[in-house]
Design a protein around this motif. Structure first.
Motif, PDB file in Angstrom:
ATOM      1  N   LEU A 170      45.702  -3.003 -44.257  1.00 31.02           N
ATOM      2  CA  LEU A 170      45.326  -3.626 -44.953  1.00 31.02           C
ATOM      3  C   LEU A 170      45.731  -3.328 -46.852  1.00 31.02           C
ATOM      4  O   LEU A 170      46.359  -4.800 -47.364  1.00 31.02           O
ATOM      5  N   LYS A 171      44.572  -2.379 -46.753  1.00 31.58           N
ATOM      6  CA  LYS A 171      44.280  -2.055 -48.023  1.00 31.58           C
ATOM      7  C   LYS A 171      45.657  -1.714 -48.981  1.00 31.58           C
ATOM      8  O   LYS A 171      45.590  -1.389 -49.904  1.00 31.58           O
TER       9      LYS A 171
ATOM     10  N   ARG B 215      48.066  -3.641 -49.628  1.00 25.48           N
ATOM     11  CA  ARG B 215      47.971  -4.863 -50.849  1.00 25.48           C
ATOM     12  C   ARG B 215      48.279  -3.436 -52.253  1.00 25.48           C
ATOM     13  O   ARG B 215      48.825  -4.895 -52.936  1.00 25.48           O
TER      14      ARG B 215
ATOM     15  N   ILE C 166      48.987  -9.976 -41.594  1.00 24.60           N
ATOM     16  CA  ILE C 166      49.304  -9.774 -43.008  1.00 24.60           C
ATOM     17  C   ILE C 166      50.435 -11.016 -43.048  1.00 24.60           C
ATOM     18  O   ILE C 166      50.254 -11.981 -44.475  1.00 24.60           O
TER      19      ILE C 166
ATOM     20  N   GLU D 153      47.407 -14.097 -43.115  1.00 27.82           N
ATOM     21  CA  GLU D 153      46.318 -14.498 -44.373  1.00 27.82           C
ATOM     22  C   GLU D 153      46.730 -13.817 -46.001  1.00 27.82           C
ATOM     23  O   GLU D 153      46.850 -14.126 -46.715  1.00 27.82           O
TER      24      GLU D 153
ATOM     25  N   VAL E 187      48.723 -12.029 -47.411  1.00 30.60           N
ATOM     26  CA  VAL E 187      48.121 -10.753 -47.846  1.00 30.60           C
ATOM     27  C   VAL E 187      49.774 -10.121 -48.470  1.00 30.60           C
ATOM     28  O   VAL E 187      51.104 -10.178 -47.571  1.00 30.60           O
TER      29      VAL E 187
END
Lengths: 190, 294
Positions: A59-60, A63, B21, B24, B26
């Motif tokens: 996820l990081k 992002r 993803i 949320e 993202v």
């Protein structure tokens, strides 16, 4: 999509994933096992914890896709994120586990043995159990570089990019790590 | 196989990640955030380097105007003198700021690749060159005085020197020449504490007398000769030295216009001079110092 992404490089997939998020799944598939093993070697043992940390890593990564520096290899960049997430995980638990897992790494074991002084190897009978104990006893900063060099088979430049330290420091830490490992192993010998 | 070694299927994890993803919401952070973050680090680095250079320029100014040639006159030992003039504030400031600049540099995109010695070497060299340039441009004095005026624990270079040279009981006076009277062999000096001293120039060498005519701000080394009728000590000047400022100029207010009363009198160079000044320590050194100056 699976067929079209399979032949693309990691860097190419990053570019596409910025606008087509489903392509990011290919990066997850490519790195899940490697990063999972890396996390175990850093000291994340429980399956649930590994999965949680892996999800956080990806996820990081997603992002921060726009922060990917194309002068780096993508693998170095994601390993950097994985290392930082592992450290955050240990901080949140307030402790770093003491053990070290040497599974499925006979090649790594051989590489590490040859990385130590060959005359030393001849004197001692190195085995996985002793090596695991000796690795677990090392200071984390030494263990991290040994893991990346011998178990993840990274070059000095990659380790420099992953840990964000100069290459000279990588060489110094590795030398010291090997010396300490030799000392540790000699004490473990009967 | 133990649970902790059981792998999650790659497809499972990829699906979970993509689901999160989606759920949320993202999204990749915009590129400009990272660009500006890197630029901010570089900006802070540049700012810290400038601050370190300013500290160094103030340090150089302080050292250049410490009055090294008068160390044996103003202090009993060289060690005393050294510790009194050592600009420790600027040394500490330069080191701390340079360290912060290095840490900041390491946070830039590729800053971590440079070893500490290489980065520190370049940093010190850069700060030294910039600090020297700022000092030569007179900026060191500005930094020294602005901080001297604002920090309670810091005394500016001039303030320290003025205190050091306003000690008539130790034979030290300094200040602005108000007027010179050649016929009476006297001159008046307004010291930094605001007092005006009328002094005799009888025991001054021709060189010292020439300085009274040509310089506005001077240092005077002498002795307390006697007391006058009011009990005030009589200061006998023995040596006069110019007060030169290196890397700056004398602080405002500007010197008062001097009055010079000059009468041509034929006089032998040492006529009328007593031997009292030979009691000034270190006499031989001060004589050599005066003779060595243009």
């Amino acid at each position: 999509m699976a067929e079209s992404s399979a032949f693309k490089t990691d860097e190419e997939i990053v570019g596409i994933a910025l606008t087509h998020k489903e392509f990011f799944g290919e990066l997850v598939r490519r790195y899940q096992d490697r990063l999972g093993r890396y996390l175990r070697r850093l000291g994340v043992f429980r399956h649930e914890d590994i999965e949680d940390v892996l999800q956080n890593i990806f996820l990081k990564t997603y992002r921060n896709l726009n922060d990917f520096d194309r002068s780096l290899k993508f693998s170095s960049w994601i390993y950097r994120i994985a290392h930082n997430e592992a450290m955050s995980f240990f901080r949140s638990r307030s402790v770093r586990p003491e053990g070290f897992v040497l599974e499925d790494s006979e090649t790594a074991l051989e590489m590490l043995k040859s990385g130590l002084d060959s005359s030393f190897e001849a004197e001692l009978a190195l085995d996985s159990a002793h090596l695991s104990k000796a690795m677990a006893a090392l200071d984390p900063k030494y263990r991290d570089v040994l893991v990346l060099r011998y178990f993840e088979d990274r070059e000095y430049a990659d380790i420099s990019d992953i840990l964000r330290i100069p290459q000279g420091t990588v060489a110094t830490l590795l030398n010291r790590a090997k010396k300490k490992l030799r000392t540790s192993l000699s004490h473990l010998q009967p | 196989m133990p649970d902790e070694l059981k792998p999650t299927s790659a497809e499972d994890l990829a699906s979970k990640v993509l689901e999160r993803i989606e759920e949320e919401q993202v999204a990749p952070r915009p590129a400009w955030q990272f660009t500006w973050k890197n630029r901010l680090y570089w900006f802070l680095f540049a700012l810290l380097v400038i601050m370190a250079s300013c500290s160094l320029s103030a340090l150089l100014f302080s050292l250049a105007n410490a009055g090294w040639e008068f160390a044996s006159v103003t202090n009993d030992t060289f060690a005393d003198f050294f510790w009194s003039v050592l600009p420790s504030v600027w040394i500490v400031a330069a080191i701390v700021v340079l360290f912060l600049a290095y840490e900041n540099f390491r946070q830039t995109k590729h800053g971590y690749r440079l070893s500490f010695l290489t980065a520190a070497g370049f940093g010190v060299l850069g700060v030294f060159v910039a600090g020297l340039a700022l000092y030569a441009a007179g900026f060191g004095q500005v930094v020294d005085e602005q901080f001297g005026g604002r920090l309670p624990f810091y005394e500016s270079t001039f303030s320290r020197q003025q205190s050091m040279w306003t000690k008539p009981d130790r034979g030290l006076l300094a200040g602005e020449i108000v007027d010179v009277d050649s016929s009476n062999m006297s001159f008046r000096i307004k010291t930094f504490d605001g007092q005006v001293w009328e002094l005799s120039s009888v025991d001054l060498s021709p060189h010292s007398r020439d300085l009274l005519m040509s310089k506005n701000i001077v240092r005077v080394v002498g002795i307390i000769d006697s007391v006058d009728a009011n009990g005030k000590p009589v200061f006998k000047p023995c040596f006069v030295f110019p007060w030169d400022v290196h890397g700056g100029r004398f602080p405002s207010p500007p010197p008062m216009p001097r009055v010079v009363i000059h009468v041509e009198v034929e006089r032998k160079p040492d006529a009328g001079r007593s031997t009292d000044c030979k009691g000034v320590r270190p006499y031989d050194y001060l004589r050599r110092l005066q003779e060595s100056r243009p």
